[in-house]
Motif scaffolding. Structure first.
Motif, PDB file in Angstrom:
ATOM      1  N   MET A  47       0.844  -1.184   0.000  1.00  0.00           N
ATOM      2  CA  MET A  47       0.000   0.000   0.000  1.00  0.00           C
ATOM      3  C   MET A  47       0.887   1.246   0.000  1.00  0.00           C
ATOM      4  N   SER A  48       0.556   2.191  -0.834  1.00  0.00           N
ATOM      5  CA  SER A  48       1.347   3.408  -0.919  1.00  0.00           C
ATOM      6  C   SER A  48       0.965   4.372   0.204  1.00  0.00           C
ATOM      7  N   SER A  49       1.881   5.269   0.506  1.00  0.00           N
ATOM      8  CA  SER A  49       1.639   6.242   1.577  1.00  0.00           C
ATOM      9  C   SER A  49       0.624   7.289   1.107  1.00  0.00           C
ATOM     10  N   LEU A  50       0.035   7.990   2.054  1.00  0.00           N
ATOM     11  CA  LEU A  50      -0.885   9.067   1.722  1.00  0.00           C
ATOM     12  C   LEU A  50      -0.166  10.100   0.849  1.00  0.00           C
ATOM     13  N   VAL A 110      -4.050  38.379   3.162  1.00  0.00           N
ATOM     14  CA  VAL A 110      -2.741  37.776   3.430  1.00  0.00           C
ATOM     15  C   VAL A 110      -1.699  38.553   2.644  1.00  0.00           C
ATOM     16  N   LYS A 111      -0.701  39.034   3.347  1.00  0.00           N
ATOM     17  CA  LYS A 111       0.328  39.883   2.715  1.00  0.00           C
ATOM     18  C   LYS A 111       1.292  39.101   1.838  1.00  0.00           C
ATOM     19  N   ASP A 112       1.569  37.844   2.206  1.00  0.00           N
ATOM     20  CA  ASP A 112       2.548  37.044   1.472  1.00  0.00           C
ATOM     21  C   ASP A 112       1.922  35.696   1.107  1.00  0.00           C
ATOM     22  N   LEU A 113       1.094  35.705   0.065  1.00  0.00           N
ATOM     23  CA  LEU A 113       0.403  34.492  -0.364  1.00  0.00           C
ATOM     24  C   LEU A 113       1.370  33.383  -0.786  1.00  0.00           C
ATOM     25  N   PRO A 114       2.474  33.695  -1.490  1.00  0.00           N
ATOM     26  CA  PRO A 114       3.428  32.627  -1.817  1.00  0.00           C
ATOM     27  C   PRO A 114       3.980  31.934  -0.554  1.00  0.00           C
ATOM     28  N   HIS A 115       4.224  32.696   0.508  1.00  0.00           N
ATOM     29  CA  HIS A 115       4.702  32.096   1.755  1.00  0.00           C
ATOM     30  C   HIS A 115       3.620  31.200   2.363  1.00  0.00           C
ATOM     31  N   LEU A 116       2.379  31.660   2.364  1.00  0.00           N
ATOM     32  CA  LEU A 116       1.275  30.842   2.875  1.00  0.00           C
ATOM     33  C   LEU A 116       1.178  29.535   2.103  1.00  0.00           C
ATOM     34  N   LYS A 117       1.285  29.618   0.779  1.00  0.00           N
ATOM     35  CA  LYS A 117       1.228  28.408  -0.046  1.00  0.00           C
ATOM     36  C   LYS A 117       2.391  27.465   0.275  1.00  0.00           C
ATOM     37  N   GLU A 118       3.571  28.026   0.480  1.00  0.00           N
ATOM     38  CA  GLU A 118       4.734  27.189   0.793  1.00  0.00           C
ATOM     39  C   GLU A 118       4.550  26.493   2.141  1.00  0.00           C
ATOM     40  N   MET A 119       4.038  27.222   3.135  1.00  0.00           N
ATOM     41  CA  MET A 119       3.806  26.614   4.446  1.00  0.00           C
ATOM     42  C   MET A 119       2.741  25.515   4.352  1.00  0.00           C
ATOM     43  N   ALA A 120       1.687  25.770   3.584  1.00  0.00           N
ATOM     44  CA  ALA A 120       0.634  24.763   3.399  1.00  0.00           C
ATOM     45  C   ALA A 120       1.198  23.545   2.672  1.00  0.00           C
ATOM     46  N   PHE A 121       2.040  23.787   1.670  1.00  0.00           N
ATOM     47  CA  PHE A 121       2.683  22.691   0.940  1.00  0.00           C
ATOM     48  C   PHE A 121       3.527  21.836   1.889  1.00  0.00           C
ATOM     49  N   GLN A 122       4.385  22.480   2.664  1.00  0.00           N
ATOM     50  CA  GLN A 122       5.231  21.743   3.607  1.00  0.00           C
ATOM     51  C   GLN A 122       4.388  20.968   4.613  1.00  0.00           C
ATOM     52  N   PHE A 123       3.328  21.613   5.105  1.00  0.00           N
ATOM     53  CA  PHE A 123       2.471  20.995   6.105  1.00  0.00           C
ATOM     54  C   PHE A 123       1.782  19.756   5.530  1.00  0.00           C
ATOM     55  N   PHE A 124       1.222  19.880   4.320  1.00  0.00           N
ATOM     56  CA  PHE A 124       0.568  18.741   3.673  1.00  0.00           C
ATOM     57  C   PHE A 124       1.563  17.624   3.414  1.00  0.00           C
ATOM     58  N   CYS A 125       2.746  17.968   2.935  1.00  0.00           N
ATOM     59  CA  CYS A 125       3.761  16.953   2.646  1.00  0.00           C
ATOM     60  C   CYS A 125       4.153  16.204   3.912  1.00  0.00           C
ATOM     61  N   MET A 126       4.537  16.938   4.929  1.00  0.00           N
ATOM     62  CA  MET A 126       4.955  16.302   6.177  1.00  0.00           C
ATOM     63  C   MET A 126       3.812  15.494   6.785  1.00  0.00           C
ATOM     64  N   GLY A 127       2.609  16.086   6.814  1.00  0.00           N
ATOM     65  CA  GLY A 127       1.461  15.430   7.434  1.00  0.00           C
ATOM     66  C   GLY A 127       0.992  14.181   6.716  1.00  0.00           C
ATOM     67  N   GLY A 155       3.172  12.095   5.224  1.00  0.00           N
ATOM     68  CA  GLY A 155       4.246  11.116   5.226  1.00  0.00           C
ATOM     69  C   GLY A 155       5.368  11.386   4.244  1.00  0.00           C
ATOM     70  N   GLY A 156       5.409  12.587   3.695  1.00  0.00           N
ATOM     71  CA  GLY A 156       6.471  12.928   2.749  1.00  0.00           C
ATOM     72  C   GLY A 156       7.770  13.277   3.450  1.00  0.00           C
TER      73      GLY A 156
END
Length: 119
Positions: free
Chosen positions: A1-4, A38-55, A57-58
């Motif tokens: 089974m593959s990871s999330l 949101v003043k820095d949308l690219p930063h928000l997207k990067e934080m969301a990306f990192q959070f989704f990846c880590m959460g 199993g990436g």
């Protein structure tokens, strides 16, 4: 089974999902006002990306604040939290993520509810 992480499309898939999640938030009348200012949308997207990846199993690490600190003083309502979850599920479905994987994401998000609502 593959990871999330793999079932979400790994880094490239998660980045596309996050882009659509933020786009959904900007169109959602329940939460759009919070995201339009949101003043820095690219930063928000990067934080969301990192959070989704880590959460999911990436291998990426999350460099942002913990959920309680990130949402401190925002007084987020349950309605807003549910609207955000709906936006995330819509983005997952748009990218063909299967129902079982969507349910896993929802379970993870629901587990964080107490760290975000009215803190």
């Amino acid at each position: 089974m593959s990871s999330l992480y793999e079932r979400l499309g790994a880094a490239d898939g998660i980045r596309r999902i996050v882009d659509d999640v933020i786009a959904n938030h900007l169109l959602n009348p329940v939460v759009s006002v919070r995201f339009r200012h949101v003043k820095d949308l690219p930063h928000l997207k990067e934080m969301a990306f990192q959070f989704f990846c880590m959460g999911s199993g990436g291998p990426q690490s999350y460099q942002g604040k913990d959920m309680r600190s990130a949402h401190q003083g925002m007084n987020i309502s349950e309605q807003e939290y549910l609207a955000v979850m709906d936006d995330i599920v819509a983005a997952l479905h748009k990218h063909g993520v299967d129902d079982s994987s969507c349910n896993e994401v929802v379970a993870i998000l629901y587990a964080l509810k107490g760290e975000v609502i009215r803190v």
